[in-house]
Write a protein that holds these residues in place. Sequence first.
Motif, mmCIF file in Angstrom:
data_model
loop_
_atom_site.group_PDB
_atom_site.id
_atom_site.type_symbol
_atom_site.label_atom_id
_atom_site.label_comp_id
_atom_site.label_asym_id
_atom_site.label_seq_id
_atom_site.Cartn_x
_atom_site.Cartn_y
_atom_site.Cartn_z
ATOM 1 N N TYR A 171 0.820 -1.212 0.000
ATOM 2 C CA TYR A 171 0.000 0.000 0.000
ATOM 3 C C TYR A 171 0.857 1.267 0.000
ATOM 4 N N ASP A 172 1.969 1.281 0.727
ATOM 5 C CA ASP A 172 2.856 2.446 0.699
ATOM 6 C C ASP A 172 3.532 2.597 -0.665
ATOM 7 N N LEU A 208 2.355 1.960 -3.487
ATOM 8 C CA LEU A 208 1.409 2.388 -4.514
ATOM 9 C C LEU A 208 1.259 3.906 -4.587
ATOM 10 N N PRO A 229 -5.420 3.507 -0.699
ATOM 11 C CA PRO A 229 -4.632 2.373 -1.198
ATOM 12 C C PRO A 229 -5.458 1.146 -1.554
#
Length: 346
Positions: free
Chosen positions: A61-62, A64, A72
Amino acid sequence: MASQTEKMSQATAHMDEKIDLQTISSRIKNGEITRVVVLAGAGISTAAGIPDFRSPNTGLYDRLAPLNLPYPEAIFHISYFSHTPEPFYAIAQARHPGNLKPTISHAFLALLAKKNVLHFAFTQNIDGLEQDAGVPTDKILWAHGNWKSQHCWKCKTEYPDDLMKKAIREGEVPYCLKAECGGAVKPNVVFFGQSLPFEFDEKQKLVPEADLMLVMGTSLKVAPCSQLPRLVKEGTPRLLINMERSGDIGNRKEDVCLLGSCDQGVRKFADELGWREDLEALWKVAVDSMKDDREFEGGPSLDECIARVASQMDERLKISEGHKRMLEGHLSNKLAQIMSRPASQP
């Protein structure tokens, strides 16, 4: 193998016994534990090259962030995918299971089945590596689906494997073959906003039958799988192998938390069980059998795929904004012409 009556007698005798990994291992070896229920999450696949979702900086998620998603998780939400499938296929090219081999943790699940103590396994993963490692398909439920097949999200028409592989290799979004449809094709995985397989409700009834619940590599933050450990009967050991404590595991006196990577944890568990040699041999067989099956090996990295699609989306946004400015200018000119006309002119 101990009978049910013998197990109840043993459970009464163990009420004041301190539970630890050695105790659990002893109970498996002497036949007291014969029904292990497993819940596995992303942590069992990180060693295969799949990043987990929520770890700061390194989690998916980070990473992305360059895609500027509304949030996210949108990349896995059916409503977002239905109109913007490009981000999902950005990561599909790099994360497709065709690039991956089972980890020692996947092999441990297969070993539990081979030793006839795996009652059932639930996995939150979509990579299908449990099956590749040798876990029997009748002993596992892919709660969020997997990559083994695909269909059009819109009309549900099945899509050929060869065309799906070609699209992923080329980093393209595959679309429905029906000209009148045009929906994006998605693998048969469960996105946010979609229902879990109907089998889930039936299979979760197996959890209270467990005499050991093994939870591996999950934050226990995604329902309904996160609720499964709570279905275990009081007095039944729950063993967590994870980087940190998750859910309510650790609150019961019969809980055991083995903190660290999943691969480290299962090797330690196998050592206590006297299964280490069997585990390593089973893993080697699983990995060797897939040497010629890595269809997407050598492709771009995850970060490279994300950067490429981010650039494409930025370009599309610029074109969209340019078109908007052109329309605004055109409308302004038309309005100016109308305002400059004499009052008598239509």
